[in-house]
Design an enzyme around this catalytic site. Structure first.
Site, PDB file in Angstrom:
ATOM      1  N   GLU A  95     -10.497  -2.254   5.635  1.00 37.04           N
ATOM      2  CA  GLU A  95     -10.219  -1.367   4.500  1.00 37.04           C
ATOM      3  C   GLU A  95     -11.455  -1.279   3.595  1.00 37.04           C
ATOM      4  O   GLU A  95     -12.164  -2.270   3.407  1.00 37.04           O
ATOM      5  CB  GLU A  95      -9.061  -1.984   3.709  1.00 37.04           C
ATOM      6  CG  GLU A  95      -8.660  -1.275   2.427  1.00 37.04           C
ATOM      7  CD  GLU A  95      -7.736  -2.125   1.550  1.00 37.04           C
ATOM      8  OE1 GLU A  95      -7.891  -3.373   1.529  1.00 37.04           O
ATOM      9  OE2 GLU A  95      -6.850  -1.540   0.893  1.00 37.04           O
TER      10      GLU A  95
ATOM     11  N   ASN B 180      -6.630   5.756  -0.868  1.00 35.11           N
ATOM     12  CA  ASN B 180      -7.189   4.648  -0.096  1.00 35.11           C
ATOM     13  C   ASN B 180      -6.906   4.992   1.363  1.00 35.11           C
ATOM     14  O   ASN B 180      -5.770   4.869   1.824  1.00 35.11           O
ATOM     15  CB  ASN B 180      -6.527   3.339  -0.524  1.00 35.11           C
ATOM     16  CG  ASN B 180      -7.162   2.116   0.114  1.00 35.11           C
ATOM     17  OD1 ASN B 180      -7.858   2.221   1.119  1.00 35.11           O
ATOM     18  ND2 ASN B 180      -6.910   0.958  -0.469  1.00 35.11           N
TER      19      ASN B 180
ATOM     20  N   LYS C 189      -3.114   5.263   2.492  1.00 28.21           N
ATOM     21  CA  LYS C 189      -2.307   4.065   2.220  1.00 28.21           C
ATOM     22  C   LYS C 189      -1.076   4.380   1.376  1.00 28.21           C
ATOM     23  O   LYS C 189      -1.197   4.954   0.287  1.00 28.21           O
ATOM     24  CB  LYS C 189      -3.186   3.038   1.510  1.00 28.21           C
ATOM     25  CG  LYS C 189      -2.551   1.678   1.260  1.00 28.21           C
ATOM     26  CD  LYS C 189      -3.633   0.742   0.689  1.00 28.21           C
ATOM     27  CE  LYS C 189      -3.141  -0.663   0.440  1.00 28.21           C
ATOM     28  NZ  LYS C 189      -4.251  -1.528  -0.061  1.00 28.21           N
TER      29      LYS C 189
ATOM     30  N   GLU D 247      -5.331  -0.831  -7.775  1.00 28.44           N
ATOM     31  CA  GLU D 247      -5.155   0.242  -6.777  1.00 28.44           C
ATOM     32  C   GLU D 247      -4.198   1.324  -7.265  1.00 28.44           C
ATOM     33  O   GLU D 247      -4.385   2.498  -6.971  1.00 28.44           O
ATOM     34  CB  GLU D 247      -4.678  -0.333  -5.442  1.00 28.44           C
ATOM     35  CG  GLU D 247      -5.783  -1.068  -4.704  1.00 28.44           C
ATOM     36  CD  GLU D 247      -5.391  -1.408  -3.285  1.00 28.44           C
ATOM     37  OE1 GLU D 247      -5.053  -0.489  -2.514  1.00 28.44           O
ATOM     38  OE2 GLU D 247      -5.403  -2.609  -2.943  1.00 28.44           O
TER      39      GLU D 247
ATOM     40  N   CYS E 192      -4.107  -2.686   4.788  1.00 28.81           N
ATOM     41  CA  CYS E 192      -3.928  -3.886   3.959  1.00 28.81           C
ATOM     42  C   CYS E 192      -2.460  -4.169   3.647  1.00 28.81           C
ATOM     43  O   CYS E 192      -1.711  -4.546   4.535  1.00 28.81           O
ATOM     44  CB  CYS E 192      -4.780  -3.766   2.698  1.00 28.81           C
ATOM     45  SG  CYS E 192      -4.990  -5.351   1.828  1.00 28.81           S
TER      46      CYS E 192
ATOM     47  N   ASN F 163      -8.415  -6.080   2.631  1.00 28.53           N
ATOM     48  CA  ASN F 163      -9.153  -6.894   1.655  1.00 28.53           C
ATOM     49  C   ASN F 163      -8.074  -7.683   0.913  1.00 28.53           C
ATOM     50  O   ASN F 163      -7.400  -7.119   0.045  1.00 28.53           O
ATOM     51  CB  ASN F 163      -9.879  -6.027   0.619  1.00 28.53           C
ATOM     52  CG  ASN F 163     -11.091  -5.289   1.141  1.00 28.53           C
ATOM     53  OD1 ASN F 163     -12.220  -5.628   0.847  1.00 28.53           O
ATOM     54  ND2 ASN F 163     -10.858  -4.228   1.900  1.00 28.53           N
TER      55      ASN F 163
END
Lengths: 313, 313
Positions: free
Chosen positions: A47, A106, A123, A142, A172, A197
């Site tokens: 990611e 993302n 994501k 995020e 992730c 991550n």
């Protein structure tokens, strides 16, 4: 005709904020060459592979924008696309996406051996918060910097040269959500590729969880969801001490029984390669997890009818 | 006020077809006494604990009916209820249920310390087939002998003496289905109790899976689903060589991190006891698996809108 594919997990060590884009891309190219030497046909990167994990800071404006890609590919990453195409290797890579309309996601893409993008994923399960936590040295923003992925979980076919696997991407935190895996499972997924991550410990000094248990959680979720959906999975970390905040490693390649066939031993740049037989998915898909025979969706309504938990009185 | 509870997994060795009901009940009572000596407040027995796993045979009429309970409790099992109440211990036990209307279910009940039944659960995910597989020595005829559970997954509150945990029951194959766990998770489950009879190897002589991998699957599914729903879980086998067909062991008590806190070492009658802190569920429920904050049901529709897998073209 055997449906086999050589896949590589290209774990990356940390990308420091001060590292140049060129230096990071050079490391990614070195991982690609290493995978190529072992005959890999598909390389899975983490990611947000091109930058540090910037949601740990409250930033804005040009400083924030610098972490986003306005197109994919673009000149800064073109050498990776060019070399992969020359080697006839596809890859999955995560990056921060800024659309022409100004939306931010993302995201991850998977390319084929011809260098063309096979699919993009945005994501869905964004962790963290919109507002920074007062007093904390490191944030998880995020939910501030990205919109929730708007495309859901769309499986896609890999190329014939790979055995035409049904593929899915997760990013992730998604890998901890069985709903995400199941939606792909219901499309017959045979190969899940995903990068992460993940904090190695409480980055603000708390000690409720350490790197051992966080690595265990990461691996456990990938193993069990691979098993319960009878799919191969390649789960790839950006690892190590990144700008003072630790990230777990533990990148792994997992078979449809949920067993680990290869796992990273370091917190740095490291390539794992495995030959995977896609037809090993058949045992699970046709027997234990023959969904058509055994699922009972009439009893699953809460999964879509409510969001949060609603305990009994 | 601490919300702690001492739970026991009462793994049972095989119940042979020739064993009398009295002999089996005597073993169950011995397990209860062993758990009581270690201070257990809740004892979890396996699926179909009072009999052999009869769905391995094609039988009918009175021979089949003999494996079913027409009421719970009933005179044959009353000594277990009586002794548990005297000890102020609740228990979960699986049995074949025949209703006054003639319906048959693979069921489980949980009793409280006062001996009253707190809740009943009827197995939703019936494995196997309706028709016998020609030529096979052993069958898996749960789909023939039982109706699908008609009550779904209804969480319930344990008594105040146990810390009033939100509890759920699953039976055997259910534990491999993340949908089942999630429906309980969406009710805030803190303690999942479940029993199983799972083949240790291909009972018909095939060798695609051995007892090691089948035990791994059982444990992996329980661990990951406990983690992903931030709940304690007690998963209990009937184990060993039962009427010539092997059953795995591996009974375990799992914490809300998915870590095993106790696991059976034998394939026979064996009691595991652990003190569980229900508030250890809070870390997961409030952070990583804060469903209200992080779930995205708009992308989960396939889970209820389709039954079988539908691969892309």
């Amino acid at each position: 005709m055997p449906r086999t594919l050589r896949v590589a997990a290209a774990q990356m060590g940390p990308n420091q904020r001060a590292d140049s884009r060129e230096a990071i891309l050079a490391r990614m190219l070195a991982l690609l060459e290493g995978a190529a030497r072992e005959g890999a046909q598909l390389v899975v990167y983490p990611e947000l592979a091109f930058t540090t994990f910037f949601p740990r800071w409250l930033i804005e404006g040009a400083e924030l924008d610098a972490y986003f890609e306005r197109a994919m590919p673009n000149p800064a990453v073109q050498p990776l696309f060019d070399r992969a195409r020359a080697l006839r290797i596809g890859f999955q890579v995560g990056y921060a996406e800024l659309t022409p309309e100004g939306q931010r996601f993302n995201s991850a893409i998977t390319t084929g051996p011809d260098g063309a993008i096979l699919a993009k994923y945005r994501k869905v399960h964004l962790p963290g918060s919109v507002e920074p936590r007062p007093g904390d040295r490191f944030q998880q923003l995020e939910k501030r910097y990205f919109e929730y992925g708007d495309g859901g979980f769309q499986a896609f076919r890999g190329p014939a040269a790979w055995g035409a696997p049904v593929m899915g991407m997760l990013i992730c935190n998604d890998r901890r959500w069985p709903e995400a895996w199941r939606v792909y499972g219901l499309q017959g997924v045979e190969l899940m590729v995903m990068g992460y991550n993940s904090a190695a410990y409480d980055p603000n000094g708390g000690r409720t969880e350490d790197s051992a248990i966080r690595t265990f959680h990461s691996t456990l979720a990938a193993q069990a969801n691979a098993y319960m959906n009878a799919t191969w999975a390649v789960s790839v970390a950006k690892a190590g001490d990144e700008d003072g905040s630790g990230l777990i490693g533990g990148s792994c390649i997992i078979d449809p029984n949920g067993m680990i066939v290869a796992q990273a031993k370091t917190l740095g740049d490291e390539v794992l390669v495995a030959e995977i037989d896609l037809d090993l998915c058949r045992q699970g898909k046709e027997k234990m997890f023959n969904f058509a025979a055994h699922r009972r969706p009439e009893h699953y309504r809460r999964i879509v009818d409510q969001v949060g938990a609603e305990p009994p009185a």
